[in-house]
Write an enzyme that holds these catalytic residues in place. Structure first.
Site, PDB file in Angstrom:
ATOM      1  N   ASN A 116      -2.585  -1.785  14.059  1.00 14.56           N
ATOM      2  CA  ASN A 116      -2.700  -1.123  12.727  1.00 14.56           C
ATOM      3  C   ASN A 116      -1.795  -2.078  11.759  1.00 14.56           C
ATOM      4  O   ASN A 116      -1.270  -3.208  12.138  1.00 14.56           O
ATOM      5  CB  ASN A 116      -1.964   0.313  12.864  1.00 14.56           C
ATOM      6  CG  ASN A 116      -1.835   1.083  11.362  1.00 14.56           C
ATOM      7  OD1 ASN A 116      -3.035   1.196  10.857  1.00 14.56           O
ATOM      8  ND2 ASN A 116      -0.804   1.519  11.138  1.00 14.56           N
ATOM      9  N   GLN A 152       0.639  -1.422  -0.063  1.00 14.51           N
ATOM     10  CA  GLN A 152       0.063  -0.161  -0.049  1.00 14.51           C
ATOM     11  C   GLN A 152       0.851   1.444  -0.105  1.00 14.51           C
ATOM     12  O   GLN A 152       0.423   2.410  -0.604  1.00 14.51           O
ATOM     13  CB  GLN A 152      -1.003  -0.043   1.236  1.00 14.51           C
ATOM     14  CG  GLN A 152      -2.076  -0.887   1.406  1.00 14.51           C
ATOM     15  CD  GLN A 152      -1.623  -2.238   2.028  1.00 14.51           C
ATOM     16  OE1 GLN A 152      -0.383  -2.537   2.299  1.00 14.51           O
ATOM     17  NE2 GLN A 152      -2.488  -3.189   2.481  1.00 14.51           N
ATOM     18  N   ASP A 187      -6.314   0.856  12.948  1.00 18.72           N
ATOM     19  CA  ASP A 187      -7.430   0.366  12.735  1.00 18.72           C
ATOM     20  C   ASP A 187      -8.369   0.066  14.237  1.00 18.72           C
ATOM     21  O   ASP A 187      -9.532   0.188  13.947  1.00 18.72           O
ATOM     22  CB  ASP A 187      -7.153  -1.312  12.338  1.00 18.72           C
ATOM     23  CG  ASP A 187      -6.610  -1.029  10.815  1.00 18.72           C
ATOM     24  OD1 ASP A 187      -7.364  -1.027  10.119  1.00 18.72           O
ATOM     25  OD2 ASP A 187      -5.600  -1.122  10.745  1.00 18.72           O
TER      26      ASP A 187
END
Lengths: 369, 369
Positions: B258, B207, B248
């Site tokens: 996370n 990502q 998260d």
């Protein structure tokens, strides 16, 4: 030809001499992890290409391949007079040396072969060729002894059943056999230690995924592959009891250069209270280098991160990339440095210096003199 | 249609409503970083597919897409009676909810749309449709306000010219605009702060390489891509003055889940004396979760590490793989948690609890009630 590939648990041998067929046999590491293929190289240009294209890699393995290659080159010489033999040897040496100009071990091995040739001056061509074969075999054998000694010392620090994390590849296929960082693992496995090894995949060149995971699996050792960024969670989850890494260069104060990412693993190990061991042949310890600040860090091409291995580009065109090949681990993060002469603990400045004052028969640094 | 893509430096908008043409416009993130393509989705099945196939991703962006999708679904309804409209809405809602069953924000947004519909009972079909459009627009607008508030608070912790490391993607394309972790970067850039951002590529799904590096470069921000294992060397070299990450889920004691690798970055930041900031919308703070030990870590498929993205398999066939999706960063490694209500410092247990006792007008957790 026959090679005794299965004489130990470090079952895969990267380089061997097939003297009968005048060839060098190497495991083609560019085909890993998908294919295990040995190739037989009888022409100098094929040996050159194998080193150039990283079919054989790892400093010790390159040195051994070059030594065997130089022997095979001189074996093919039709010369009989010493002067002519030396001329032919020099040609072979310069040619092989050009295959990977940054590989220090390549030059070290070729220079050692040349020295041996010069020592044999006055002998017959056959005697000289035989001596060079012995010298190449010695280079291989001494490397195996160094690896085995590191393995034995390292093993005294480990307990059966332990989880061990390693980074990059410092294994059997980078050396004559056993490897450096993986030597304690292989020797322990021969004793039924049942280690659980975790291999960092080691971006960007993926030596951990392609090579370490492959050679450990090939030897029947319990190995689990992770991404580099998963080292923290496996340490936190209690899966790791020791970290073993190889090294490219150890400074006089113990600061250690190794594959990019090693210093991060060391910081994590410190935080989670896990011992961090550097496995270092004496030849990698450089007392002329005071600290890690004196070690130059090579930057590699951007495309290793953005494109290499991928089926399409994985980062935006033109993005800036930082791709250092190595990093330096602070000496304060290193629990001990494991050499073929013994285990070195802090303070490293004193203890590494003492190590070189001792006289010992093991290790190539003696034999080169 | 026209979208005001360039109204701020956070120039790329992941999701927008094109009401005139009865369609949802999204940036197709599966084509990044190689192609910047907006697609116009007018059929429910296309909206469903876009969420399912991660063409739109990031919790807030998914919620916004679902809200717009539900509005477009009900807008197309021929029903005039409330009961019939509700029936059609429920069908649309259930269909969109099935696109990504683990995405909490998807359900949150759809439930909020349903609640609004029920509140409008008694009004005409046109009035109800108009109210649902307003509700979807509010969801988008509130998210932007949350991101902007996090950005403003975060920016007070940063100085012009700083090097900032981020992990994964918590940027503009994961939200309405600005992102969470990247919001302080975008807002700073609007003020001419000239940050030098380093993006971890974030294995295995990349990502950082595909999304973060892309969106920052697109906005003209100075961004450098590194492999995850290079965070240590850039910190050691003094290139980083602060770490900004998204999250998260934040537990009551401040432990933070996370993307995998975040905890390792936090350990490194601690060692090198660099502040580590978690950017957390209030909706991610879960006071019912006592500590990180109560957070379940999802394991993902092996082939994400061994095969995905590659032109050939990069690890030996059959090798064991460990692929956790998240990790938990110990609260003691976190310098501060940046929310839309302000910056929370340790002790997190007390200060997070206090935060929820305060009455405030900003943030969706108020508005949902």
């Amino acid at each position: 030809m026959s090679m005794n590939y299965r004489s130990s648990i470090a079952s895969v041998q990267a380089v061997a001499l097939d003297d009968e067929n005048n060839s060098l046999v190497i495991l083609d590491q560019t085909l890993l992890p998908n294919e295990k293929k040995y190739i037989s190289l009888s022409e100098q240009k094929d040996i050159w290409e194998a080193i150039y294209s990283l079919r054989v890699r790892g400093a010790p393995a390159i040195g051994i391949a070059a030594a065997y290659g130089a022997y095979l080159g001189i074996k093919a010489s039709k010369a009989s007079a010493y002067g002519d033999l030396l001329k032919d040897f020099t040609e072979v040496k310069n040619y092989l040396a050009s295959s990977r100009p940054t590989a220090v071990n390549l030059f070290w091995a070729l220079n050692r072969m040349e020295l041996r040739l010069k020592m044999e001056k006055g002998k017959s061509a056959d005697e000289i060729k035989s001596a060079l074969k012995d010298e190449a075999e010695s280079i291989r054998k001494e490397d195996e002894e160094v690896c085995k000694a590191i393995g034995k010392f390292g093993l005294t620090l480990l307990k059966p059943g332990w989880g061990i994390l390693t980074h990059c590849n410092a294994g059997t296929i980078a050396t004559s056999r056993y490897g450096t960082a993986l030597a304690p693992v292989y020797l322990g496995e021969e004793l039924g230690y049942n280690f659980k090894v975790f291999a960092d995949e080691t971006r960007p060149l993926l030596q951990g995924a392609r090579l370490t995971a492959w050679e450990l699996k090939e030897a029947g050792i319990d190995v689990t592959l992770i991404c580099d960024n998963m080292a923290s969670i496996i340490m936190k989850e209690g899966k790791i009891q020791a970290v073993l890494v190889g090294c490219d260069r150890v400074a006089a104060n113990g600061d250690t250069a190794n594959k990019i990412g090693t210093s991060g693993v060391a910081v994590l190990a410190k935080y989670y209270g896990i011992p961090f061991y550097v496995c270092a042949p004496m030849s990698t310890i450089d007392l002329n280098c005071n600290t890690g600040r004196d070690i130059h860090i090579e930057l590699r091409p951007d495309d290793e991160i953005t494109e290499k291995w991928y089926s399409r580009r994985m980062a935006p065109e033109g993005v800036k990339v930082y791709n250092p090949c190595f990093d330096v681990t602070d000496n304060q993060l290193i629990t001990a440095i494991i050499t073929q002469k013994g285990i070195i603990y802090p303070p490293f400045s004193d203890n590494l210096a003492s190590l070189f004052k001792e006289q010992d028969t093991l290790g190539k640094e003696k034999i080169v003199e």
